[in-house]
Structures are given as structure tokens and as C-alpha cells.
Design a protein around this motif. Structure first.
Motif, PDB file in Angstrom:
ATOM      1  N   GLU A 253      45.214  53.242  32.189  1.00  0.00           N
ATOM      2  CA  GLU A 253      44.418  53.041  33.394  1.00  0.00           C
ATOM      3  C   GLU A 253      44.986  51.939  34.288  1.00  0.00           C
ATOM      4  O   GLU A 253      44.588  51.802  35.448  1.00  0.00           O
ATOM      5  CB  GLU A 253      42.963  52.719  33.035  1.00  0.00           C
ATOM      6  CG  GLU A 253      42.768  51.511  32.150  1.00  0.00           C
ATOM      7  CD  GLU A 253      42.760  51.846  30.663  1.00  0.00           C
ATOM      8  OE1 GLU A 253      42.212  51.041  29.889  1.00  0.00           O
ATOM      9  OE2 GLU A 253      43.321  52.907  30.296  1.00  0.00           O
ATOM     10  N   GLN A 254      45.926  51.165  33.765  1.00  0.00           N
ATOM     11  CA  GLN A 254      46.597  50.151  34.571  1.00  0.00           C
ATOM     12  C   GLN A 254      47.965  50.622  35.062  1.00  0.00           C
ATOM     13  O   GLN A 254      48.785  49.817  35.500  1.00  0.00           O
ATOM     14  CB  GLN A 254      46.741  48.845  33.775  1.00  0.00           C
ATOM     15  CG  GLN A 254      45.415  48.163  33.496  1.00  0.00           C
ATOM     16  CD  GLN A 254      45.575  46.823  32.798  1.00  0.00           C
ATOM     17  OE1 GLN A 254      46.685  46.399  32.466  1.00  0.00           O
ATOM     18  NE2 GLN A 254      44.464  46.136  32.585  1.00  0.00           N
ATOM     19  N   PRO A 256      48.631  53.330  37.644  1.00  0.00           N
ATOM     20  CA  PRO A 256      48.359  54.392  38.619  1.00  0.00           C
ATOM     21  C   PRO A 256      49.642  55.000  39.166  1.00  0.00           C
ATOM     22  O   PRO A 256      50.682  54.341  39.232  1.00  0.00           O
ATOM     23  CB  PRO A 256      47.585  53.665  39.712  1.00  0.00           C
ATOM     24  CG  PRO A 256      48.053  52.251  39.625  1.00  0.00           C
ATOM     25  CD  PRO A 256      48.282  52.001  38.157  1.00  0.00           C
ATOM     26  N   TRP A 258      51.832  56.444  42.197  1.00  0.00           N
ATOM     27  CA  TRP A 258      51.959  56.233  43.638  1.00  0.00           C
ATOM     28  C   TRP A 258      52.594  57.466  44.264  1.00  0.00           C
ATOM     29  O   TRP A 258      53.770  57.755  44.043  1.00  0.00           O
ATOM     30  CB  TRP A 258      52.799  54.998  43.949  1.00  0.00           C
ATOM     31  CG  TRP A 258      52.869  54.722  45.424  1.00  0.00           C
ATOM     32  CD1 TRP A 258      53.708  55.318  46.329  1.00  0.00           C
ATOM     33  CD2 TRP A 258      52.044  53.829  46.164  1.00  0.00           C
ATOM     34  NE1 TRP A 258      53.453  54.835  47.589  1.00  0.00           N
ATOM     35  CE2 TRP A 258      52.443  53.919  47.516  1.00  0.00           C
ATOM     36  CE3 TRP A 258      51.016  52.942  45.816  1.00  0.00           C
ATOM     37  CZ2 TRP A 258      51.840  53.163  48.520  1.00  0.00           C
ATOM     38  CZ3 TRP A 258      50.422  52.192  46.824  1.00  0.00           C
ATOM     39  CH2 TRP A 258      50.831  52.308  48.156  1.00  0.00           C
ATOM     40  N   ASN A 267      45.588  56.066  45.822  1.00  0.00           N
ATOM     41  CA  ASN A 267      44.758  55.185  45.010  1.00  0.00           C
ATOM     42  C   ASN A 267      43.770  54.406  45.877  1.00  0.00           C
ATOM     43  O   ASN A 267      43.908  54.339  47.096  1.00  0.00           O
ATOM     44  CB  ASN A 267      45.644  54.185  44.251  1.00  0.00           C
ATOM     45  CG  ASN A 267      46.677  54.862  43.388  1.00  0.00           C
ATOM     46  OD1 ASN A 267      46.364  55.416  42.351  1.00  0.00           O
ATOM     47  ND2 ASN A 267      47.927  54.839  43.844  1.00  0.00           N
ATOM     48  N   THR A 268      42.801  53.773  45.226  1.00  0.00           N
ATOM     49  CA  THR A 268      41.922  52.844  45.918  1.00  0.00           C
ATOM     50  C   THR A 268      42.531  51.450  45.826  1.00  0.00           C
ATOM     51  O   THR A 268      43.362  51.173  44.961  1.00  0.00           O
ATOM     52  CB  THR A 268      40.526  52.827  45.287  1.00  0.00           C
ATOM     53  OG1 THR A 268      40.625  52.299  43.951  1.00  0.00           O
ATOM     54  CG2 THR A 268      39.931  54.231  45.233  1.00  0.00           C
ATOM     55  N   GLU A 270      41.028  48.897  44.785  1.00  0.00           N
ATOM     56  CA  GLU A 270      40.611  48.331  43.506  1.00  0.00           C
ATOM     57  C   GLU A 270      41.540  48.772  42.378  1.00  0.00           C
ATOM     58  O   GLU A 270      41.909  47.975  41.513  1.00  0.00           O
ATOM     59  CB  GLU A 270      39.175  48.765  43.190  1.00  0.00           C
ATOM     60  CG  GLU A 270      38.622  48.228  41.877  1.00  0.00           C
ATOM     61  CD  GLU A 270      38.546  46.708  41.842  1.00  0.00           C
ATOM     62  OE1 GLU A 270      38.607  46.147  40.728  1.00  0.00           O
ATOM     63  OE2 GLU A 270      38.453  46.075  42.918  1.00  0.00           O
ATOM     64  N   GLN A 271      41.928  50.052  42.383  1.00  0.00           N
ATOM     65  CA  GLN A 271      42.871  50.532  41.360  1.00  0.00           C
ATOM     66  C   GLN A 271      44.191  49.776  41.437  1.00  0.00           C
ATOM     67  O   GLN A 271      44.774  49.431  40.395  1.00  0.00           O
ATOM     68  CB  GLN A 271      43.114  52.034  41.552  1.00  0.00           C
ATOM     69  CG  GLN A 271      41.970  52.916  41.094  1.00  0.00           C
ATOM     70  CD  GLN A 271      42.219  54.378  41.437  1.00  0.00           C
ATOM     71  OE1 GLN A 271      42.616  54.715  42.568  1.00  0.00           O
ATOM     72  NE2 GLN A 271      42.010  55.254  40.469  1.00  0.00           N
ATOM     73  N   LEU A 272      44.640  49.506  42.633  1.00  0.00           N
ATOM     74  CA  LEU A 272      45.906  48.788  42.787  1.00  0.00           C
ATOM     75  C   LEU A 272      45.782  47.341  42.329  1.00  0.00           C
ATOM     76  O   LEU A 272      46.703  46.793  41.724  1.00  0.00           O
ATOM     77  CB  LEU A 272      46.368  48.844  44.242  1.00  0.00           C
ATOM     78  CG  LEU A 272      46.736  50.241  44.786  1.00  0.00           C
ATOM     79  CD1 LEU A 272      47.221  50.135  46.225  1.00  0.00           C
ATOM     80  CD2 LEU A 272      47.783  50.915  43.923  1.00  0.00           C
ATOM     81  N   ARG A 273      44.623  46.719  42.614  1.00  0.00           N
ATOM     82  CA  ARG A 273      44.442  45.332  42.183  1.00  0.00           C
ATOM     83  C   ARG A 273      44.395  45.222  40.656  1.00  0.00           C
ATOM     84  O   ARG A 273      44.822  44.220  40.083  1.00  0.00           O
ATOM     85  CB  ARG A 273      43.169  44.749  42.808  1.00  0.00           C
ATOM     86  CG  ARG A 273      43.354  44.330  44.272  1.00  0.00           C
ATOM     87  CD  ARG A 273      42.179  43.529  44.766  1.00  0.00           C
ATOM     88  NE  ARG A 273      40.994  44.373  44.948  1.00  0.00           N
ATOM     89  CZ  ARG A 273      40.674  44.982  46.076  1.00  0.00           C
ATOM     90  NH1 ARG A 273      41.454  44.866  47.140  1.00  0.00           N
ATOM     91  NH2 ARG A 273      39.584  45.707  46.168  1.00  0.00           N
ATOM     92  N   GLU A 274      43.892  46.260  39.987  1.00  0.00           N
ATOM     93  CA  GLU A 274      43.799  46.251  38.527  1.00  0.00           C
ATOM     94  C   GLU A 274      45.095  46.700  37.853  1.00  0.00           C
ATOM     95  O   GLU A 274      45.245  46.616  36.644  1.00  0.00           O
ATOM     96  CB  GLU A 274      42.660  47.171  38.060  1.00  0.00           C
ATOM     97  CG  GLU A 274      41.274  46.708  38.478  1.00  0.00           C
ATOM     98  CD  GLU A 274      40.896  45.387  37.833  1.00  0.00           C
ATOM     99  OE1 GLU A 274      41.229  45.202  36.640  1.00  0.00           O
ATOM    100  OE2 GLU A 274      40.286  44.540  38.519  1.00  0.00           O
ATOM    101  N   ALA A 275      46.050  47.192  38.648  1.00  0.00           N
ATOM    102  CA  ALA A 275      47.261  47.804  38.101  1.00  0.00           C
ATOM    103  C   ALA A 275      48.208  46.784  37.503  1.00  0.00           C
ATOM    104  O   ALA A 275      48.292  45.634  37.939  1.00  0.00           O
ATOM    105  CB  ALA A 275      47.977  48.602  39.182  1.00  0.00           C
TER     106      ALA A 275
END
Length: 425
Positions: A253-254, A256, A258, A267-268, A270-275
Motif C-alpha cells: 500500500e506504500q 502506488p 504512477w 493517485n490522491t 494522500e496516497q502520495l504522501r503515504e508512499a
């Protein structure tokens, strides 16, 4: 043993991904695309133009005469010439290589012959570019057929990566120049490009503190990157990036994907910040063909079979195999097996056939029953090799690959970092 590429002319359509592979590669040099074979459906960037050329007399020469001419030219050129051959090349070409290896080994081999005036790289375009960057200024690098590109490398072009980088840096609130570490002493993100990419993208990594990796040293490179940054943008091969990071403990899940044709890569924010690892939407057409079903069928036929695949294969395939590794790692795995062992291999057919011939006391077979060589590697034919060597004897340099100095200087920074990142034992 699996049928060789040379048997394609007698295979039925169901046995081969494309029966046109039996034709001379010069038939397709001026046709848009990557030629017949496993990458024929790959999306071409716009534009891609690497036209090949081969005088007709070499197209018509019988194989024995081509081999004699290559040997004679090599003897005349002597120490002024070094020929590098990738594992995926056809046997008739590999027979003349001074060094045979994977991309990491051949990058080092390009450095080992400073006395050679000419490096003939029997591989694909990005490999010849790398050799030119690493070689001395007075050395010429030749790619026997300029139409030998790489569909995976072309899936990440400079414009798309630059656009993605700007979006990513804006999302993270950092300067695209990527030079200011945070309170922890780390950058927000570093670019990592696979060797299978253009010189321009290697230069992009060099300019932004990044690095190049090969399938041999990908884990070492990611460790290097994570020591310096919180995240990595990994391109162009999503599968190598995913498999390597997963083995290092990075959660899926970390990681994503591209997609360069979508805003924020699909992606959102938020998904990118958590990546932890942003994976470019690229792949190898040959290695994408391998499936879990192929492994299951091999195990059903022989529960004791050993399975090894290349890390460019999809994650479920790597997970189902006994081992995964670079072309060099695959060769070492098979060498360590015992006589009588059966080994199913998930990589390009020319290499599998060569290993089967090298270890006749083991049963070595390709997991994919459909014969699909790397269609761009396949474009290096003995006819092209004979032609460029005989022209060298005559004092003419054809098909030289030269990287512009402003690109080369930054690409070399990223490549030197790669060469220092030694593969794990």
C-alpha cells in the motif's frame, strides 16, 4: 529442451509469438514499432526513430561466410576492438563477444579496456549510450543495428518524467531542484532509474541527487536511496521496483503506481504522501509473459522442479518461484544445482537455451511454452556485426552512439553511484 529461436521457421503459429521472427531483422528496420515478437503491441512514444541499415550484400550472405568475415575482421583489429554481448543475444553473436554478461557486468566491462579504440556493443540502444558515457572520450561506441531499442526504456520519456517530477514535488511541497534536506537530514524524494532507460533519464537522476540501478544491485541501490530520502520515484520498470521493495519490507500500500497519462499518476495526494516507492507504469514485454499458471503446470509435471525467474516478472510470479534474480543470478543458481535437477526458468529464451546447452546434465526449460525472444535484442544479427567490423577495418565508423556532453556529465554522476553500489552476494 525448449526449441531454439533458430527453429522458429518450422514452428506453427501457436508455438511462436510471431512466426515473422524467422525473417531477417533488416526486413523491419524501417517499419514503425519494435518489430515482430513479444513487444510488438507496446505503445510507442512519439516520436521514436532509430532506423537501422544493412547493405544488401550482407543480407544475402550465407551464415558461414558472415562468421568467417567477423573472425577475420576481429583478427585484423586486434586489441583496438572490444565486443560486448548481453546474455539475451543470439548464439551466433555471443560467439564473438569478448565479454558476456548482464547490464551491470557489461557496464563494468566497458571500463576495463581503455586501450580499445572501439567498443562494439551487441545489446540495445540504452546499453550503448551507457558504454559511451563511461568510456574514454577517444573511444567510439558502435551499436551494430541502430533499430535495436528497448520498449521498456521508451515507456519513460524525459518529458513525462519531468512533468511527473513537478507534480510530485508540488504535492510534497518541495523545490523541484531537490537539494534541501529536512530536519532529519533527508530529502523528500529521490529518483531511481533502472539501467533500461535513456541517457537523458540517467542525467535527470544525476541532476536530482538520484542513481541508476540494475537488476543485480537494485536492493543495494534502494538502501542507498532510503538513507538519503523518505521516498523513491522508481522508473521505468514497475515490477523490478515492486519486487525489490517488497523483499525489503515495504508494504504494497506504500507503493502506488504512477501512470504518466493521469493527473497525479492516478493517485490522491494522500496516497502520495503515504508512499515509500512510487512505481512508474512500465514493464518488460518478455518478462510480463510469465505467469503463475506456468509455474503451477511445471510443479504438477514434476513436484521437485526448481523455479527461478527474473525480477522483471510480475510480483505473483516472483512470489510463486523458488528464487528470483538478475540474469547473472539465474546463471549462478543453475550452476549451483545438481546433475539431474529440473529447472524452470522465467527469462528470455536465448539465455535459457544457452544455459541448457551449457549444463546438459540438468533439464533446463523456459516456463513460457511460446518462443518469444526479446525482439529488439534479436535485431543484432551477424550480418550487422560483420558489416560494422569490416567498415572499421576500412577506416569507417558506422552506427556510432554518442551522448551529448551536457547529458553525459550528469548521467555519469548517476552511473558512478550505481557502479559503487555493489550487488549483494
Amino acid at each position: 529442451m525448449t526449441a531454439s529461436v533458430h527453429d522458429l521457421i518450422t514452428l506453427s503459429p501457436k508455438d511462436s509469438c510471431n512466426t515473422k521472427l524467422a525473417a531477417g531483422p533488416w526486413d523491419f528496420d524501417t517499419v514503425p514499432g519494435y518489430g515482430p515478437g513479444s513487444s510488438q503491441a507496446d505503445r510507442l512514444p512519439d516520436p521514436v526513430s532509430r532506423p537501422g541499415q544493412l547493405p544488401e550484400r550482407y543480407q544475402l550472405m550465407p551464415e558461414p561466410e558472415l562468421q568467417e568475415r567477423i573472425l577475420a575482421a576481429k583478427a585484423t583489429l586486434g586489441e583496438e576492438l572490444v565486443i560486448l554481448g548481453h546474455f539475451y543475444q543470439r548464439d551466433e553473436v555471443i560467439a564473438h563477444a569478448d565479454f558476456v554478461g548482464d547490464s551491470f557486468q557489461l557496464a563494468n566491462a566497458a571500463l576495463s579496456k581503455p586501450e580499445a579504440k572501439t567498443i562494439v556493443f551487441c545489446g540495445v540502444h540504452f546499453m550503448a549510450e551507457t558504454a559511451d558515457i563511461l568510456s574514454a572520450p577517444e573511444q567510439a561506441v558502435i551499436l551494430p543495428n541502430l533499430a535495436a531499442g528497448c520498449s521498456m526504456a521508451d515507456m519513460a520519456d524525459e518529458s513525462s518524467v519531468e512533468t511527473a517530477w513537478e507534480e510530485i514535488c508540488e504535492t510534497y511541497g518541495v523545490d523541484p531542484e531537490n537539494t534541501l534536506p529536512d530536519a532529519e537530514g533527508k530529502l523528500s524524494i529521490l529518483p531511481v532509474t533502472y539501467m533500461n532507460s535513456s541517457a537523458a533519464l540517467k542525467a535527470f537522476c544525476g541532476r536530482h541527487g538520484g542513481i541508476v540501478c540494475t537488476s543485480s544491485n537494485a536492493s543495494t541501490v534502494l538502501e542507498w536511496a532510503f538513507e538519503r530520502a523518505h521516498r523513491v520515484l522508481f522508473f521505468p520498470d514497475q515490477h523490478l521496483g515492486r519486487n525489490t521493495a517488497k523483499a525489503m519490507g515495504v508494504p504494497l500500500e506504500q507503493m502506488p503506481l504512477w501512470n504518466p497519462r493521469k493527473a497525479l499518476g492516478g493517485n490522491t495526494a494522500e496516497q502520495l504522501r503515504e508512499a515509500k516507492v512510487l512505481l512508474w507504469h512500465g514493464f518488460c514485454s518478455v518478462h510480463r509473459r510469465f505467469t503463475v499458471d506456468q509455474i503451477s503446470q511445471a510443479r504438477a509435471a514434476d513436484p521437485g522442479v526448481k523455479i527461478i525467474v527474473h525480477p522483471e516478472c510480475p510480483m505473483p510470479v516472483v512470489d510463486a518461484a523458488d528464487a528470483a534474480g538478475s540474469t547473472d543470478a539465474i546463471q549462478k543458481f543453475i550452476a549451483a544445482c545438481a546433475p539431474g535437477d529440473r529447472i524452470g526458468v522465467g527469462t528470455e529464451i536465448n539465455m535459457v537455451n544457452r544455459l541448457a546447452a551449457q549444463f546438459p546434465d540438468r533439464t533446463i526449460f523456459c516456463l513460457d511454452p511460446v518462443i518469444c525472444p526479446c525482439s529488439t535484442m534479436y535485431r543484432i544479427h551477424p550480418g550487422y556485426l560483420a558489416w560494422v567490423l569490416e567498415e572499421l577495418v576500412a577506416g569507417e565508423v558506422h552506427n556510432q552512439v554518442s551522448v551529448e556532453p551536457e547529458v553525459s556529465v550528469h548521467a555519469k554522476v548517476a552511473l558512478d553511484r550505481m557502479l559503487a553500489a555493489k550487488p549483494k552476494a
